[in-house]
Design a protein around this motif. Structure first.
Motif, PDB file in Angstrom:
ATOM      1  N   TYR A  55       0.852  -1.191   0.000  1.00 44.24           N
ATOM      2  CA  TYR A  55       0.000   0.000   0.000  1.00 44.24           C
ATOM      3  C   TYR A  55       0.883   1.235   0.000  1.00 44.24           C
ATOM      4  CZ  TYR A  55      -3.802  -3.200   0.854  1.00 44.24           C
ATOM      5  OH  TYR A  55      -4.710  -4.222   0.711  1.00 44.24           O
ATOM      6  N   ALA A  56       0.451   2.242  -0.721  1.00 44.58           N
ATOM      7  CA  ALA A  56       1.310   3.398  -0.931  1.00 44.58           C
ATOM      8  C   ALA A  56       0.479   4.660  -1.110  1.00 44.58           C
ATOM      9  CB  ALA A  56       2.191   3.157  -2.165  1.00 44.58           C
ATOM     10  N   SER A  57       1.193   5.785  -1.192  1.00 42.75           N
ATOM     11  CA  SER A  57       0.567   7.076  -1.475  1.00 42.75           C
ATOM     12  C   SER A  57       1.535   7.905  -2.307  1.00 42.75           C
ATOM     13  CB  SER A  57       0.219   7.807  -0.170  1.00 42.75           C
ATOM     14  OG  SER A  57       1.379   7.986   0.625  1.00 42.75           O
ATOM     15  N   PHE A  58       1.020   8.900  -2.980  1.00 47.96           N
ATOM     16  CA  PHE A  58       1.868   9.741  -3.815  1.00 47.96           C
ATOM     17  C   PHE A  58       2.938  10.427  -2.964  1.00 47.96           C
ATOM     18  CE2 PHE A  58      -2.065   9.985  -6.582  1.00 47.96           C
ATOM     19  CZ  PHE A  58      -1.560   9.123  -7.540  1.00 47.96           C
ATOM     20  N   SER A  59       4.133  10.544  -3.551  1.00 47.81           N
ATOM     21  CA  SER A  59       5.265  11.118  -2.830  1.00 47.81           C
ATOM     22  C   SER A  59       5.887  12.268  -3.617  1.00 47.81           C
ATOM     23  CB  SER A  59       6.321  10.038  -2.581  1.00 47.81           C
ATOM     24  OG  SER A  59       7.505  10.594  -2.047  1.00 47.81           O
ATOM     25  N   ASP A 156      -7.729   3.937  -5.188  1.00 53.89           N
ATOM     26  CA  ASP A 156      -9.082   4.172  -4.681  1.00 53.89           C
ATOM     27  C   ASP A 156      -9.322   5.676  -4.784  1.00 53.89           C
ATOM     28  OD1 ASP A 156     -11.368   4.628  -3.144  1.00 53.89           O
ATOM     29  OD2 ASP A 156     -10.946   2.974  -1.784  1.00 53.89           O
ATOM     30  N   LEU A 157      -9.960   6.092  -5.861  1.00 49.78           N
ATOM     31  CA  LEU A 157     -10.137   7.523  -6.127  1.00 49.78           C
ATOM     32  C   LEU A 157     -11.004   8.190  -5.068  1.00 49.78           C
ATOM     33  CD1 LEU A 157     -10.700   7.310  -9.987  1.00 49.78           C
ATOM     34  CD2 LEU A 157      -8.616   8.040  -8.792  1.00 49.78           C
ATOM     35  N   THR A 158     -11.994   7.477  -4.559  1.00 52.99           N
ATOM     36  CA  THR A 158     -12.859   8.040  -3.527  1.00 52.99           C
ATOM     37  C   THR A 158     -12.071   8.280  -2.245  1.00 52.99           C
ATOM     38  OG1 THR A 158     -14.771   6.901  -4.465  1.00 52.99           O
ATOM     39  CG2 THR A 158     -14.963   7.674  -2.191  1.00 52.99           C
ATOM     40  N   GLU A 159     -11.276   7.299  -1.840  1.00 50.49           N
ATOM     41  CA  GLU A 159     -10.446   7.433  -0.637  1.00 50.49           C
ATOM     42  C   GLU A 159      -9.429   8.554  -0.817  1.00 50.49           C
ATOM     43  OE1 GLU A 159      -9.077   6.228   3.263  1.00 50.49           O
ATOM     44  OE2 GLU A 159     -10.927   5.908   2.124  1.00 50.49           O
ATOM     45  N   TYR A 160      -8.889   8.670  -2.009  1.00 50.23           N
ATOM     46  CA  TYR A 160      -7.902   9.711  -2.302  1.00 50.23           C
ATOM     47  C   TYR A 160      -8.511  11.105  -2.169  1.00 50.23           C
ATOM     48  CZ  TYR A 160      -4.536  12.447  -5.060  1.00 50.23           C
ATOM     49  OH  TYR A 160      -3.642  13.397  -5.493  1.00 50.23           O
ATOM     50  N   VAL A 162     -11.272  11.952  -0.310  1.00 54.61           N
ATOM     51  CA  VAL A 162     -11.846  12.295   0.999  1.00 54.61           C
ATOM     52  C   VAL A 162     -10.914  12.016   2.175  1.00 54.61           C
ATOM     53  CG1 VAL A 162     -14.171  11.863   0.127  1.00 54.61           C
ATOM     54  CG2 VAL A 162     -12.969  10.042   1.319  1.00 54.61           C
ATOM     55  N   ASN A 163      -9.901  11.160   1.970  1.00 54.31           N
ATOM     56  CA  ASN A 163      -9.060  10.793   3.113  1.00 54.31           C
ATOM     57  C   ASN A 163      -7.635  10.495   2.660  1.00 54.31           C
ATOM     58  OD1 ASN A 163      -8.495  10.226   5.813  1.00 54.31           O
ATOM     59  ND2 ASN A 163      -9.090   8.074   5.633  1.00 54.31           N
ATOM     60  N   ALA A 164      -7.058  11.401   1.899  1.00 59.88           N
ATOM     61  CA  ALA A 164      -5.718  11.175   1.358  1.00 59.88           C
ATOM     62  C   ALA A 164      -4.672  11.045   2.464  1.00 59.88           C
ATOM     63  CB  ALA A 164      -5.339  12.308   0.410  1.00 59.88           C
ATOM     64  N   GLY A 165      -4.923  11.666   3.602  1.00 56.87           N
ATOM     65  CA  GLY A 165      -3.959  11.641   4.696  1.00 56.87           C
ATOM     66  C   GLY A 165      -3.732  10.263   5.281  1.00 56.87           C
ATOM     67  N   ALA A 166      -4.685   9.353   5.080  1.00 60.84           N
ATOM     68  CA  ALA A 166      -4.537   7.997   5.609  1.00 60.84           C
ATOM     69  C   ALA A 166      -3.390   7.257   4.930  1.00 60.84           C
ATOM     70  CB  ALA A 166      -5.836   7.211   5.450  1.00 60.84           C
ATOM     71  N   GLY A 167      -3.101   7.628   3.682  1.00 64.91           N
ATOM     72  CA  GLY A 167      -1.925   7.106   2.998  1.00 64.91           C
ATOM     73  C   GLY A 167      -2.008   5.693   2.479  1.00 64.91           C
ATOM     74  N   ASN A 168      -3.208   5.138   2.325  1.00 63.63           N
ATOM     75  CA  ASN A 168      -3.286   3.773   1.795  1.00 63.63           C
ATOM     76  C   ASN A 168      -4.279   3.674   0.646  1.00 63.63           C
ATOM     77  OD1 ASN A 168      -5.566   4.166   3.333  1.00 63.63           O
ATOM     78  ND2 ASN A 168      -5.593   2.128   4.220  1.00 63.63           N
ATOM     79  N   TYR A 169      -4.375   4.739  -0.153  1.00 63.64           N
ATOM     80  CA  TYR A 169      -5.341   4.766  -1.251  1.00 63.64           C
ATOM     81  C   TYR A 169      -4.798   4.117  -2.523  1.00 63.64           C
ATOM     82  CZ  TYR A 169      -2.577   9.057  -1.923  1.00 63.64           C
ATOM     83  OH  TYR A 169      -1.546   9.955  -2.041  1.00 63.64           O
ATOM     84  N   ILE A 170      -3.505   3.779  -2.522  1.00 67.41           N
ATOM     85  CA  ILE A 170      -2.919   3.060  -3.656  1.00 67.41           C
ATOM     86  C   ILE A 170      -2.464   1.684  -3.179  1.00 67.41           C
ATOM     87  CG2 ILE A 170      -1.098   2.993  -5.410  1.00 67.41           C
ATOM     88  CD1 ILE A 170      -0.970   6.029  -5.247  1.00 67.41           C
ATOM     89  N   SER A 171      -2.897   0.649  -3.872  1.00 65.82           N
ATOM     90  CA  SER A 171      -2.402  -0.690  -3.572  1.00 65.82           C
ATOM     91  C   SER A 171      -1.713  -1.230  -4.820  1.00 65.82           C
ATOM     92  CB  SER A 171      -3.550  -1.615  -3.148  1.00 65.82           C
ATOM     93  OG  SER A 171      -4.505  -1.756  -4.179  1.00 65.82           O
ATOM     94  N   ALA A 272      -5.389   1.111  13.971  1.00 72.83           N
ATOM     95  CA  ALA A 272      -6.052   2.177  13.224  1.00 72.83           C
ATOM     96  C   ALA A 272      -7.554   1.920  13.116  1.00 72.83           C
ATOM     97  CB  ALA A 272      -5.450   2.299  11.829  1.00 72.83           C
ATOM     98  N   GLU A 273      -8.324   2.992  12.889  1.00 74.58           N
ATOM     99  CA  GLU A 273      -9.775   2.855  12.756  1.00 74.58           C
ATOM    100  C   GLU A 273     -10.160   2.077  11.504  1.00 74.58           C
ATOM    101  OE1 GLU A 273     -11.658   6.637  12.949  1.00 74.58           O
ATOM    102  OE2 GLU A 273     -10.973   7.075  14.995  1.00 74.58           O
ATOM    103  N   GLN A 274      -9.287   2.105  10.504  1.00 77.01           N
ATOM    104  CA  GLN A 274      -9.548   1.416   9.241  1.00 77.01           C
ATOM    105  C   GLN A 274      -8.207   1.058   8.625  1.00 77.01           C
ATOM    106  OE1 GLN A 274     -12.768   3.186   7.014  1.00 77.01           O
ATOM    107  NE2 GLN A 274     -11.874   2.577   5.070  1.00 77.01           N
TER     108      GLN A 274
END
Length: 347
Positions: A55-59, A156-160, A162-171, A272-274
């Motif tokens: 799992y990743a996020s943009f850097s 996950d475009l929706t997660e990105y 509304v919740n990009a800070g969680a950092g797991n919107y890319i798998s 974590a909550e999710q």
């Protein structure tokens, strides 16, 4: 299960004899008829079924080509066709930079599943299938090799949004080709690995077992709860969704729905909550297995202490009641195959 197809583009990446990659673009998007919906459903299921994901996020430290192209598309400054062309160009650039010989069809599917929108990106190979006509003439057709999907990621475009800070919107699929390939695909997407699903799973295992001890669960209650926890997590993972801590708490202890939730907070377990999980790791809740030294064993957790006894002091395992096929083999071997066969004939 059904997915709502929003957009689909497919381009081809080739490798010349000189070692240079080039892209062949389709000038129009592929329609959204039934066959396209079936294709995206198969991709969705095949991707969800891959056991080892990162799992990743943009850097900001990576190539910004893909994040910038995504932002331009989402802002409606670029249409989907232009966006996928930019994605393809970014992949060609990374293949050349990493000097990898990968080629194939770059499939970029935008779809909605349940309440979320996804962008799946995968580089697929192909294989030829052969058929015979009524006149016994041989014909061939080329099929996308979905079963051998290895180079793939999903945003996950929706997660990105509304919740990009969680950092797991890319798998992404870790695959078997080595760390270099995983690095190459992360560089292509412009992201850095973050959330570790395997570590999350290990934390769930440890936390749930601690709760069982604190709540003084009986052995039968533990076995039942472990199975329920595994089934819930497996269902979420197969659907491509994160485990929700509040829901997990209700599964762990239905009589005290928030019991596990409060326990994690009180003990500062930092769950974590999710979060995403890895089913392979969680399977240890319901099954023991291992191999080595010429021995391979596997048995359900509920059998430990009953048909299976383990002495930690002597590292000895006693199994009462062997599987019929194994028992048959052992009897044939110990009695001698000819004697055993005569016994079976007499019976």
């Amino acid at each position: 299960m059904s997915v709502d197809v929003l957009h689909l583009a497919i381009n081809y990446i080739d490798l010349a004899a000189s070692g240079e990659h080039s892209a062949h673009y389709r000038e129009q998007l592929i329609g959204t008829d039934g066959s396209v919906s079936t294709l995206l459903e198969q991709l969705h299921l095949a991707y969800n079924g891959k056991p080892a994901k990162g799992y990743a996020s943009f850097s900001d430290d990576k190539d910004p080509a893909v994040p910038q192209a995504l932002a331009s598309w989402q802002a409606a400054d670029t249409d989907y066709l232009g966006f996928t062309k930019a994605m393809t160009d970014a992949l060609v650039n990374q293949l050349s930079t990493h000097q990898l010989p990968e080629t194939g069809y770059l499939v970029l599917g935008h779809y909605r599943y349940l309440a979320s929108e996804f962008l799946i990106v995968c580089l697929l190979g192909s294989k030829d299938h052969f058929a015979l006509t009524e006149q016994l003439d041989l014909s061939t057709s080329r099929h996308l090799d979905i079963a051998r999907m290895q180079l793939a990621a999903r945003i996950d475009l929706t997660e990105y949004q509304v919740n990009a800070g969680a950092g797991n919107y890319i798998s992404f699929i870790r695959g078997r080709a080595g760390r270099k390939v995983a690095d190459f695909f992360l560089d292509f997407l412009g992201c850095a690995e973050g959330t570790d699903a395997r570590q999350n799973s290990q934390k769930v295992l440890a936390s749930v077992e601690e709760y069982f001890a604190a709540a003084e669960f009986e052995q039968g209650e533990k076995t039942s709860a472990r199975r329920q926890v595994f089934d819930y997590c497996e269902e979420r993972a197969k659907a491509g969704q994160d485990v929700v801590l509040a829901e997990l708490s209700a599964v762990v202890d239905p009589e005290q729905e928030n019991g596990f939730l409060h326990y994690c907070a009180e003990q500062q377990l930092e769950v974590a909550e999710q979060f995403p999980v890895e089913v392979k790791e969680l399977k240890k809740m319901v099954k023991f297995n291992g191999a080595g030294g010429g021995i391979s064993l596997s048995f359900d957790e509920k059998l430990l202490g009953d048909r299976v006894q383990y002495d930690a002091g002597t590292d000895t395992l006693i199994i009462k009641g062997t599987p019929p096929n194994l028992r048959d083999q052992l009897q044939r071997f110990t009695q001698g195959y000819s004697a055993f066969q005569r016994q079976r004939d007499d019976d």
